[in-house]
Write an enzyme that holds these catalytic residues in place. Structure first.
Site, short mmCIF file in Angstrom:
data_model
loop_
_atom_site.label_atom_id
_atom_site.label_comp_id
_atom_site.label_asym_id
_atom_site.label_seq_id
_atom_site.Cartn_x
_atom_site.Cartn_y
_atom_site.Cartn_z
N CYS A 132 28.01 80.89 67.36
CA CYS A 132 27.71 82.38 66.91
C CYS A 132 26.41 82.56 66.79
O CYS A 132 25.36 82.38 67.65
CB CYS A 132 28.54 82.92 65.84
N HIS A 140 34.31 81.19 67.36
CA HIS A 140 34.19 80.09 66.15
C HIS A 140 35.19 79.21 66.23
O HIS A 140 36.36 79.26 65.97
CB HIS A 140 34.42 81.05 65.13
N GLU A 179 35.64 76.55 64.51
CA GLU A 179 36.01 76.07 63.10
C GLU A 179 37.17 77.21 62.65
O GLU A 179 37.68 76.91 61.79
CB GLU A 179 34.97 76.08 62.13
#
Lengths: 201, 251
Positions: A80, A178, A180
């Protein structure tokens, strides 16, 4: 020997998830707030927290050295904002970016901004090999727009407009989503990235 | 295509999950980090923690719980309740929240929305609105667990929050919350028709049909629900299967 990953801490935001996710995927992780410590890293991760200028401000003093590492093939992942700072500049910020990826970061041309939630990544890149569910989590108002279209290796369609969401140049990967925060698909992506990074050493 | 999100909500008091029935008669339903991980396994798109504790001590407990949760959760975590300052928001983000929701503090000082979005990015700033119907077609914003009217129009406030930099609205109907007879569709539509940022609908979910009806009839991006998940009436994956079969895009 596990891959040594160094995560840049710009001073704000949730870094627990990215640290833990990389560890689960087999890496040994150091999170550093002293950016000088990025310079001897084996593999770099620029996380997706904060805003363009605040992240760049921290990195600015070592910008040339870090660019040199990226240019010479140190494996790296930008998530990002961490991918956006690799461009020349951003409509979000006033200052320049790293200038590693020629191009600009532009505001989404959409009605609903931010683009927030789970959306597809369409790509044939090996970074997504073996991942069946290609939905990943996004939360962004801007996206990178590279001058060299061959560096945009994955895209998604939002409100009828195709936007680049996965970038690759040399040994650097940039993701607008993202990993994660993308549950098992995100962890699989990180596992693929770690294998890729190990292959670069 | 952007999918519709299903968000289990955990009301947390003194470190434990509770579900308020109209914000009264609280009943204990489990440990937050464990529940959050179970919901991720079931396919939850996001988790929301609302801290309904009052004391400063309990707030510290909450930050520890957020930190513990973030270490085993790989979907976004939103944290709300008791966030009053930019520093409170920073503490929650650093502890492991991906988004932070503000309610009363934003009403008392709307500029805090701008300060937070400039510091952390608008994608992590959620403005929570508790709304109650006061006359035909007019909803007012209520605070203090729905007991006190702030005297402002809920739809106007949502628009203002967007202008000030909020990245999302968490919209709770005080009329339907805890009743389990369905989301407040007129209120949700009134807000989604007027703002461009994503709206999370909350309050009133008692069945999978309620979630479908809400998505079919409003522009909301996400459905927040608590009791149907906590009491094991449905898993998140069952809800998604039901929605997918009826043409609602879900992950």
């Amino acid at each position: 020997m596990p891959l040594e990953v160094t995560v840049a801490d710009y001073g704000v935001g949730n870094l627990h998830s990215i640290r833990k996710a990389l560890e689960i995927c087999g890496a040994h992780v150091s999170v550093v707030s002293d950016m000088e410590r990025l310079l001897d890293a084996e593999c770099l991760v620029f996380p997706g927290v904060g805003a363009f200028d605040s992240a760049m401000r921290r990195i600015q003093p070592w910008k040339e050295e870090i660019r040199g590492m990226l240019d010479s093939g140190t494996p790296a992942l930008g998530i990002c904002i961490g991918a956006q700072i690799m461009f020349d500049s951003s409509e979000e910020g006033d200052g320049p970016g790293m200038g590693f990826m020629p191009g600009r970061v532009v505001r989404l041309a959409a009605r609903q901004i931010p683009h927030m939630g789970w959306d597809l990544v369409e790509t044939g890149d090996p970074a997504m090999e073996g991942i069946r569910d290609r939905h990943f989590y996004y939360a962004h108002s801007y996206h990178g727009s590279p001058d060299d279209p061959s560096t945009a290796v994955g895209s998604t369609e939002y409100e009828g407009v195709r936007i680049p969401v996965l970038f690759r140049k040399s040994s650097f990967y940039g993701s607008q989503f993202h990993p994660e925060k993308s549950s098992s698909s995100g962890l699989a992506f990180l596992r693929n990235f770690i294998s890729f990074a190990e292959g670069c050493l | 295509m952007l999918t519709k999100r299903i968000i289990p909500c955990l009301d947390v008091k003194d470190g434990k999950v509770v579900k308020g029935v109209k914000f009264q008669n609280l009943r204990d339903v489990g440990e937050p980090p464990r529940l959050a991980a179970v919901y991720e396994q079931q396919g939850a798109d996001e988790i929301t923690f609302l801290d309904i504790s009052a004391s400063v001590e309990a707030r510290k407990t909450m930050l520890r719980i957020v930190e513990e949760t973030a270490k085993s959760l790989f979907v976004p975590l939103t944290v709300g309740g008791g966030i009053r300052t930019v520093d409170d928001m920073r503490a929650a983000l650093n502890a492991g929240a991906d988004k932070v929701s503000m309610n009363s503090a934003a009403i008392a000082d709307p500029d805090i929305i701008t300060r937070c979005s400039e510091s952390f990015g608008s994608q992590c700033v959620v403005v929570a609105i508790d709304a109650k119907l006061v006359s035909a077609g007019r909803w007012e914003v209520f605070t203090h667990g729905g007991t006190r009217s702030a005297g402002i129009d809920a739809v106007e406030w949502a628009k203002r929050a967007e202008e000030l930099g909020a990245g999302e609205i968490l919209l709770t109907s005080m009329d339907t919350d805890g009743v389990e007879e369905g989301y407040d569709i007129p209120l949700t539509s009134a807000v989604t028709d007027e703002v461009d940022i994503p709206v999370v609908a909350s309050g009133g979910c008692g069945s999978v049909e309620h979630i479908y009806d809400m998505f079919a009839q409003t522009g909301a991006s996400a459905a927040l629900a608590a009791s149907i998940f906590h009491y094991g009436e449905h898993t998140v994956s069952e809800v998604k299967e039901y929605l997918r079969d009826r043409g609602v895009p879900v992950r």
